[in-house]
Each structure stands twice: as C-alpha cells, then as structure tokens.
Scaffold this motif. Structure first.
Motif, short mmCIF file in Angstrom:
data_model
loop_
_atom_site.label_atom_id
_atom_site.label_comp_id
_atom_site.label_asym_id
_atom_site.label_seq_id
_atom_site.Cartn_x
_atom_site.Cartn_y
_atom_site.Cartn_z
N HIS A 23 36.56 31.31 42.38
CA HIS A 23 37.64 31.71 41.46
C HIS A 23 38.72 32.50 42.20
O HIS A 23 39.92 32.31 41.97
CB HIS A 23 37.04 32.55 40.33
CG HIS A 23 38.04 33.10 39.37
ND1 HIS A 23 38.68 32.31 38.43
CD2 HIS A 23 38.51 34.36 39.20
CE1 HIS A 23 39.51 33.07 37.72
NE2 HIS A 23 39.42 34.32 38.17
N TRP A 24 38.30 33.38 43.10
CA TRP A 24 39.26 34.23 43.80
C TRP A 24 39.69 33.68 45.15
O TRP A 24 40.63 34.20 45.77
CB TRP A 24 38.70 35.64 43.95
CG TRP A 24 38.90 36.46 42.71
CD1 TRP A 24 39.83 36.27 41.74
CD2 TRP A 24 38.17 37.61 42.32
NE1 TRP A 24 39.72 37.23 40.76
CE2 TRP A 24 38.69 38.08 41.10
CE3 TRP A 24 37.10 38.31 42.88
CZ2 TRP A 24 38.22 39.19 40.43
CZ3 TRP A 24 36.61 39.42 42.22
CH2 TRP A 24 37.16 39.86 41.00
N ALA A 25 39.06 32.62 45.64
CA ALA A 25 39.35 32.10 46.97
C ALA A 25 40.79 31.62 47.12
O ALA A 25 41.36 31.67 48.21
CB ALA A 25 38.39 30.97 47.32
N HIS A 26 41.40 31.18 46.03
CA HIS A 26 42.78 30.68 46.13
C HIS A 26 43.81 31.81 46.19
O HIS A 26 44.97 31.57 46.53
CB HIS A 26 43.09 29.73 44.96
CG HIS A 26 43.16 30.40 43.63
ND1 HIS A 26 42.03 30.78 42.94
CD2 HIS A 26 44.23 30.77 42.87
CE1 HIS A 26 42.41 31.36 41.80
NE2 HIS A 26 43.72 31.35 41.74
N LYS A 27 43.40 33.04 45.88
CA LYS A 27 44.33 34.17 45.88
C LYS A 27 44.03 35.21 46.95
O LYS A 27 44.93 35.90 47.41
CB LYS A 27 44.28 34.88 44.52
CG LYS A 27 44.87 34.09 43.37
CD LYS A 27 44.67 34.80 42.06
CE LYS A 27 45.81 35.76 41.83
NZ LYS A 27 45.74 36.37 40.49
N PHE A 28 42.75 35.34 47.31
CA PHE A 28 42.33 36.41 48.22
C PHE A 28 41.48 35.85 49.36
O PHE A 28 40.86 34.79 49.22
CB PHE A 28 41.51 37.47 47.46
CG PHE A 28 42.17 37.96 46.20
CD1 PHE A 28 43.38 38.63 46.24
CD2 PHE A 28 41.58 37.75 44.97
CE1 PHE A 28 43.99 39.08 45.07
CE2 PHE A 28 42.17 38.20 43.80
CZ PHE A 28 43.39 38.86 43.86
N GLU A 29 41.43 36.59 50.45
CA GLU A 29 40.58 36.19 51.57
C GLU A 29 39.12 36.29 51.13
O GLU A 29 38.66 37.35 50.70
CB GLU A 29 40.83 37.11 52.76
CG GLU A 29 40.06 36.72 54.00
CD GLU A 29 40.36 37.62 55.17
OE1 GLU A 29 39.44 37.81 55.98
OE2 GLU A 29 41.49 38.15 55.27
N THR A 30 38.42 35.17 51.23
CA THR A 30 37.05 35.08 50.72
C THR A 30 36.17 34.31 51.69
O THR A 30 36.57 33.26 52.19
CB THR A 30 37.04 34.34 49.36
OG1 THR A 30 37.93 35.01 48.47
CG2 THR A 30 35.67 34.32 48.73
N GLU A 31 34.98 34.86 51.95
CA GLU A 31 33.97 34.17 52.74
C GLU A 31 32.70 34.15 51.90
O GLU A 31 32.31 35.19 51.37
CB GLU A 31 33.68 34.93 54.03
CG GLU A 31 34.86 35.12 54.94
CD GLU A 31 34.52 36.08 56.09
OE1 GLU A 31 33.33 36.31 56.38
OE2 GLU A 31 35.48 36.61 56.68
N PHE A 32 32.05 32.98 51.78
CA PHE A 32 30.83 32.98 51.00
C PHE A 32 29.90 31.82 51.34
O PHE A 32 30.33 30.79 51.86
CB PHE A 32 31.12 32.98 49.49
CG PHE A 32 31.72 31.70 48.96
CD1 PHE A 32 30.91 30.73 48.37
CD2 PHE A 32 33.08 31.48 49.01
CE1 PHE A 32 31.46 29.56 47.86
CE2 PHE A 32 33.64 30.32 48.50
CZ PHE A 32 32.81 29.36 47.93
N THR A 33 28.63 32.06 51.07
CA THR A 33 27.57 31.08 51.12
C THR A 33 26.89 31.17 49.75
O THR A 33 27.24 32.03 48.94
CB THR A 33 26.54 31.41 52.22
OG1 THR A 33 25.82 32.60 51.86
CG2 THR A 33 27.22 31.59 53.58
N PRO A 34 25.90 30.34 49.47
CA PRO A 34 25.20 30.48 48.18
C PRO A 34 24.50 31.83 47.99
O PRO A 34 24.21 32.21 46.87
CB PRO A 34 24.19 29.33 48.20
CG PRO A 34 24.84 28.29 49.06
CD PRO A 34 25.53 29.09 50.14
N LEU A 35 24.25 32.56 49.10
CA LEU A 35 23.50 33.82 48.99
C LEU A 35 24.30 35.08 49.30
O LEU A 35 23.80 36.19 49.08
CB LEU A 35 22.27 33.77 49.88
CG LEU A 35 21.27 32.66 49.55
CD1 LEU A 35 20.11 32.69 50.52
CD2 LEU A 35 20.78 32.77 48.12
N SER A 36 25.51 34.95 49.82
CA SER A 36 26.29 36.15 50.12
C SER A 36 27.78 35.85 50.05
O SER A 36 28.21 34.70 50.22
CB SER A 36 25.93 36.71 51.49
OG SER A 36 26.35 35.82 52.51
N SER A 37 28.55 36.90 49.80
CA SER A 37 29.98 36.74 49.65
C SER A 37 30.70 38.03 50.05
O SER A 37 30.17 39.12 49.86
CB SER A 37 30.31 36.41 48.19
OG SER A 37 31.70 36.32 48.01
#
Length: 95
Positions: A23-37
């Motif tokens: 949801h926020w990846a298009h607006k903010f710097e985001t790194e994630f996997t299914p278990l961490s973000s």
C-alpha cells in the motif's frame, strides 16, 4: 527520537505486513519480504515482522511529539486490512 512497539495477535500477520508494505510502496521507500518490512514514512520509520501467531510493529518517530500520530496512522491502516477480525493494540515505549 521516540520509539514504540506493539505485538498484535493474529493468524494473518504476514498478510497484513505485505498489504501495508504494498500500500505504501508507491509513495514511500519500502523494503519487505513475507516476514519482515521496513517503511520510511515522513514522520519516522516502521519496522514490521510476522510469524504464525503475531504481527510485531516497531515505530521510530523523528520527533517525539509525532510518535502518537505515527502509531495512529499505522494502527488504522492495519485495522482496515483486518476488518474481519478485531485486533488489540497496546503500544509500549522502547528505551
């Protein structure tokens, strides 16, 4: 800076973590996997981790006075994704 943490019991922790991150990846710097973000927000940083029984959220606000607002924004988003269940949020300060 101020930080807080909450452990939210849910069987759908990974789903909510991924929904919030996407949801926020298009607006903010985001790194994630299914278990961490890790999400860099204007008010601070959100770090989430998921396991089979809980979603753990750690927030660090750039300014102490923004921590409550940051908690509210993140919590409201998770609650929206979890509309089929009632989640309990008890935020605790981190030293």
């Amino acid at each position: 800076m101020s930080s807080s943490r909450v452990e939210v019991e849910t069987q759908h922790a990974s789903r909510y973590l991924q929904q919030l991150s996407k949801h926020w990846a298009h607006k903010f710097e985001t790194e994630f996997t299914p278990l961490s973000s890790k999400i860099a927000l204007p008010l601070g940083e959100a770090r989430l981790s998921a396991n089979d029984t809980e979603l753990v959220i750690e927030l660090t606000a750039h300014k102490s006075e923004d921590l409550t607002v940051l908690q509210d924004v993140v919590q409201r988003h998770i609650e929206r994704f979890a509309f089929k269940e009632s989640l309990a949020f008890v935020w605790r300060p981190l030293a």
